[in-house]
Design an enzyme around this catalytic site. Structure first.
Site, PDB file in Angstrom:
ATOM      1  N   GLY A 308       0.720  -1.166  -0.099  1.00  0.00           N
ATOM      2  CA  GLY A 308       0.033   0.188   0.152  1.00  0.00           C
ATOM      3  C   GLY A 308       0.825   1.208   0.008  1.00  0.00           C
ATOM      4  O   GLY A 308       1.927   1.030   0.310  1.00  0.00           O
ATOM      5  N   ASP A 330       1.645  -8.494   2.209  1.00  0.00           N
ATOM      6  CA  ASP A 330       0.276  -8.186   1.744  1.00  0.00           C
ATOM      7  C   ASP A 330      -0.357  -9.101   0.998  1.00  0.00           C
ATOM      8  O   ASP A 330      -0.069 -10.130   0.799  1.00  0.00           O
ATOM      9  CB  ASP A 330       0.606  -6.789   0.862  1.00  0.00           C
ATOM     10  CG  ASP A 330      -0.397  -5.922   0.568  1.00  0.00           C
ATOM     11  OD1 ASP A 330      -1.456  -6.247   0.350  1.00  0.00           O
ATOM     12  OD2 ASP A 330      -0.126  -4.596   0.962  1.00  0.00           O
ATOM     13  N   LYS A 384      -9.995   0.930   4.711  1.00  0.00           N
ATOM     14  CA  LYS A 384      -9.940   2.217   5.111  1.00  0.00           C
ATOM     15  C   LYS A 384     -11.074   2.985   4.415  1.00  0.00           C
ATOM     16  O   LYS A 384     -11.030   4.178   4.778  1.00  0.00           O
ATOM     17  CB  LYS A 384      -8.428   2.860   4.827  1.00  0.00           C
ATOM     18  CG  LYS A 384      -8.038   2.806   3.287  1.00  0.00           C
ATOM     19  CD  LYS A 384      -6.698   3.568   3.309  1.00  0.00           C
ATOM     20  CE  LYS A 384      -6.385   3.736   1.719  1.00  0.00           C
ATOM     21  NZ  LYS A 384      -5.059   4.409   1.585  1.00  0.00           N
ATOM     22  N   LYS A 426      -9.758   9.171  11.888  1.00  0.00           N
ATOM     23  CA  LYS A 426     -11.319   8.696  12.067  1.00  0.00           C
ATOM     24  C   LYS A 426     -11.713   7.909  13.246  1.00  0.00           C
ATOM     25  O   LYS A 426     -12.800   7.610  13.385  1.00  0.00           O
ATOM     26  CB  LYS A 426     -11.691   8.022  10.758  1.00  0.00           C
ATOM     27  CG  LYS A 426     -11.564   8.643   9.312  1.00  0.00           C
ATOM     28  CD  LYS A 426     -11.837   8.277   8.030  1.00  0.00           C
ATOM     29  CE  LYS A 426     -11.609   9.395   6.788  1.00  0.00           C
ATOM     30  NZ  LYS A 426     -10.225   9.469   6.921  1.00  0.00           N
ATOM     31  N   ASN A 465      -5.404  12.179   6.425  1.00  0.00           N
ATOM     32  CA  ASN A 465      -5.357  11.866   5.129  1.00  0.00           C
ATOM     33  C   ASN A 465      -3.984  12.108   4.505  1.00  0.00           C
ATOM     34  O   ASN A 465      -3.324  13.083   5.027  1.00  0.00           O
ATOM     35  CB  ASN A 465      -6.278  12.645   4.333  1.00  0.00           C
ATOM     36  CG  ASN A 465      -7.835  12.408   4.662  1.00  0.00           C
ATOM     37  OD1 ASN A 465      -8.541  11.542   4.378  1.00  0.00           O
ATOM     38  ND2 ASN A 465      -8.267  13.362   5.561  1.00  0.00           N
ATOM     39  N   GLY A 468      -2.251  11.795  -2.120  1.00  0.00           N
ATOM     40  CA  GLY A 468      -1.651  10.895  -3.277  1.00  0.00           C
ATOM     41  C   GLY A 468      -1.828   9.329  -2.835  1.00  0.00           C
ATOM     42  O   GLY A 468      -1.455   8.215  -3.390  1.00  0.00           O
ATOM     43  N   ARG A 558     -21.566  11.387   2.342  1.00  0.00           N
ATOM     44  CA  ARG A 558     -21.758   9.815   2.184  1.00  0.00           C
ATOM     45  C   ARG A 558     -22.076   9.307   3.517  1.00  0.00           C
ATOM     46  O   ARG A 558     -21.690   9.872   4.570  1.00  0.00           O
ATOM     47  CB  ARG A 558     -20.768   9.050   1.410  1.00  0.00           C
ATOM     48  CG  ARG A 558     -20.339   9.821   0.257  1.00  0.00           C
ATOM     49  CD  ARG A 558     -18.970   9.307  -0.169  1.00  0.00           C
ATOM     50  NE  ARG A 558     -17.888   9.864   0.415  1.00  0.00           N
ATOM     51  CZ  ARG A 558     -16.543   9.509   0.085  1.00  0.00           C
ATOM     52  NH1 ARG A 558     -16.352   8.740  -0.728  1.00  0.00           N
ATOM     53  NH2 ARG A 558     -15.698  10.189   0.944  1.00  0.00           N
TER      54      ARG A 558
END
Length: 638
Positions: A308, A330, A384, A426, A465, A468, A558
């Protein structure tokens, strides 16, 4: 006539070769000598026309040979033929001037010496000065012509007319370098001052404009602005709005990287378009490199989610500290393969393993720990995406909670020295499943860290956040802009904290080194950024006008999405550390027997795929988890 045409063809071939390739210095020396011979012939011709009145075009006597020999001697002394002709600049003209003046001075001295003995001169002293003017002019003109031909051959007819931001000595030096660069695609047409009151109006004969003048000028000379990396940092630290103002004037912004990052020989080839990361950059992070090296050097380090955006950059950051081996884990086959190819190419001496595994599979993880015996774990594997996890809550809990619990339990069993968990902002007062699942994982780590018999240091990092990163808003906006819009923003007032990948991963490594166990580290994310402003900046950086070329459409919040995110990065809720950008969240969770039972119950319900019961237990374990109601979402969407 044939001789003249042949000479022209040979001259053209020589110039063409010179402008396309580096030529031997011997050829440049030969051309310079030829120019000096021609200059000497012109000089003797002029002297003969003034003296006796009898014009003599060709001189091949001892005086002529003496003059040319002296000139050749100073060519060799000053090595004026050694420069690259296509890059002729001020320094080259000075060298040619030194060579010519020295020749003239030597010629006059020899003249006087010979005259005092033999009563004759090579040529009159005035003739020596005339020769100097002719020789210097022709030598320098030759270099200018070659440089100009090279520029014409390699230049783009639509070269970019650009301003240079700033009027400091460094900015002026950059402008001079670009202007003298033979291969430049930029035509500097002026300077932009950061101050409103100007002490002077021109530099290098080019105008200096203020932002106000630029804004009210109907026809601008340039369509772009070049700014140095140093200037970008200064503007970011000063929280200046200059770059945004330039973007609003529909000017394209280019940057010149740091000198140590240059890959080419031409300054213009290093000029790059400014990206969003450049606009949001902050003060560079200062790492305690020796301390980090002492912790990570010669260690076997496991990185989950290594394919990631965050995990892969953690791997890259670790390489400089010379770990014994990096285990890249991964479940995404193709990205992990691509990552391994990159490492094999760039770091052939790096010892690493690529491991396909799912953090939910305890038995698979157990075998990995037994086979490779990691000493440090960076856990970045997670689901995420907020809206997707709202629709697939049991999957979010399975990966984010049980996956973390599996790794935590194995870290204790195998006596891992440090366990670094990558969490999210979050998780603070979560209104969505993704945030609540990460918060439940934080709670589990803190619960085991309370046990004094456990030697593993469990450390949590929490940040917002990352610019990119995979699935973030930046690549999403980029795809929409490439398709000419519309760019979709959920709400005009929605804000988010942003950090570059490089910055985030450096702080993760720093926090991993300073933790004693049980801490939740909060990163200073700077000021929150309006997503609406972000969208406008990206559209302008792509060369379009928001609302005209590409529309911005609001779609409403959302499921599970907040208008504002919290980091708890304030003095009331955090404690400082030795690093100004890393704070410790004050403990606010009370552990008791009931909470520990809830942790086990949550694990049981998730393992049994009971979504309803899992969420019920999750709300008790994370009492601050209050999902937004449909009514609240509708209200925020207005």
């Amino acid at each position: 006539m044939n001789i003249i045409q042949s000479a022209k063809r040979i001259s053209f071939k020589i110039i063409k070769r010179m402008v396309r390739n580096y030529v031997p210095r011997s050829l440049i020396f030969f051309i310079d000598v030829s120019i000096s011979i021609l200059s000497a012939q012109f000089t003797f011709f002029l002297i003969s026309s003034v003296g006796s009145g009898q014009l003599k075009f060709i001189h091949l006597n001892w005086e002529f040979l003496s003059l040319v020999s002296i000139q050749i001697l100073f060519f060799l002394i000053f090595k004026s033929y050694s420069g690259i002709v296509r890059y002729t600049g001020f320094k080259d003209s000075i060298k040619q001037l030194q060579t010519t003046i020295s020749t003239v001075a030597a010629l006059i001295l020899i003249n006087e010496l010979i005259y005092s003995i033999y009563q004759v001169k090579i040529l009159v002293n005035g003739g020596a000065i005339i020769y100097g003017f002719i020789a210097f002019s022709m030598l320098f003109l030759f270099r200018v012509i070659v440089k100009r031909v090279y520029q014409l051959i390699h230049s783009d007819s639509s070269s970019t007319k650009a301003y240079l931001l700033g009027t400091s000595l460094t900015d002026v030096a950059i402008a001079e370098s670009i202007m003298s660069d033979a291969r430049t695609n930029f035509d500097i047409v002026g300077f932009i001052s950061e101050v409103t009151k100007l002490k002077r109006t021109r530099i290098l004969t080019l105008p200096i404009l203020t932002l106000e003048q630029l804004e009210h000028q109907k026809i601008r000379g340039g369509s772009s602005v070049i700014v140095s990396s140093q200037k970008l940092r200064e503007l970011a630290i000063a929280d200046s709005n200059i770059l945004n103002q330039l973007l609003e004037l529909n000017l394209k912004i280019f940057k010149l990287p740091e000198l140590q990052d240059w890959n080419g020989e031409s300054i213009s080839s290093e000029i790059r378009k400014v990206n969003l990361e450049d606009l949001l950059q902050r003060t560079p992070i200062k790492l305690q490199r020796e301390k980090l090296r002492a912790i990570y050097k010669d260690k076997v380090i496991l990185v989950t989610g290594a394919a990631g955006s965050i995990g892969s950059d953690i791997v890259r950051q670790l390489i400089r500290f010379e770990p014994k081996k990096i285990l890249m884990l991964d479940q995404a086959e193709t990205p992990l393969h691509e990552m391994s190819l990159e490492l094999e190419s760039k770091y052939p001496n790096l010892h690493f393993e690529k491991i396909i595994a799912n953090v939910r599979n305890l038995k698979r993880l157990e075998s990995i720990f037994e086979d490779h015996q990691p000493e440090i774990v960076f856990h970045g594997a997670a689901y995420k995406h907020v809206p997707m996890m709202e629709a697939n809550s049991i999957e979010a809990l399975d990966v984010n909670f049980i996956g973390t619990k599996n790794l935590t339990d194995l870290a204790i069993k195998h006596k891992i020295s440090r366990f670094l968990f990558v969490s999210t902002d979050k998780a603070v007062n979560p209104t969505n499943i993704m945030g609540a699942s990460k918060r439940s994982a934080e709670i589990y780590l803190q619960s085991v860290a309370r046990d004094k018999s456990i030697t593993t240091r469990f450390i949590t990092t929490r940040f917002g956040n990352v610019l990119g990163s995979n699935g973030s808003v930046i690549p999403h906006f980029k795809r929409q802009i490439e398709n000419f819009g519309p760019v979709t923003v959920t709400h005009p007032d929605i804000t988010r904290y942003f950090m570059t990948i490089d910055e985030a991963c450096q702080l993760v490594l720093e926090a991993g080194a300073m933790g004693n166990g049980g801490e939740i580290y909060v990163f200073d994310m700077g000021k929150p950024v309006k997503i609406f402003d972000l969208a406008k900046q990206m559209i302008r950086l792509s060369g379009f006008i928001p609302g005209k070329d590409i529309e911005i459409v609001f779609t409403g919040l959302r499921p599970g999405e907040k208008l504002y995110e919290e980091l708890l990065a304030d003095k009331e809720n955090t404690l400082p550390t030795h690093h100004q950008k890393i704070l410790i969240a004050k403990a606010s969770y009370d552990f008791d027997a009931e909470k520990l039972i809830l942790i086990e119950n949550l694990h049981y319900q998730i393992a049994n795929n009971n979504e309803v019961k899992s969420i019920e237990v999750l709300k008790k374990l994370v009492p601050e988890f209050i999902p937004l109601t449909e009514e609240e979402r509708q209200k925020n969407a207005i």
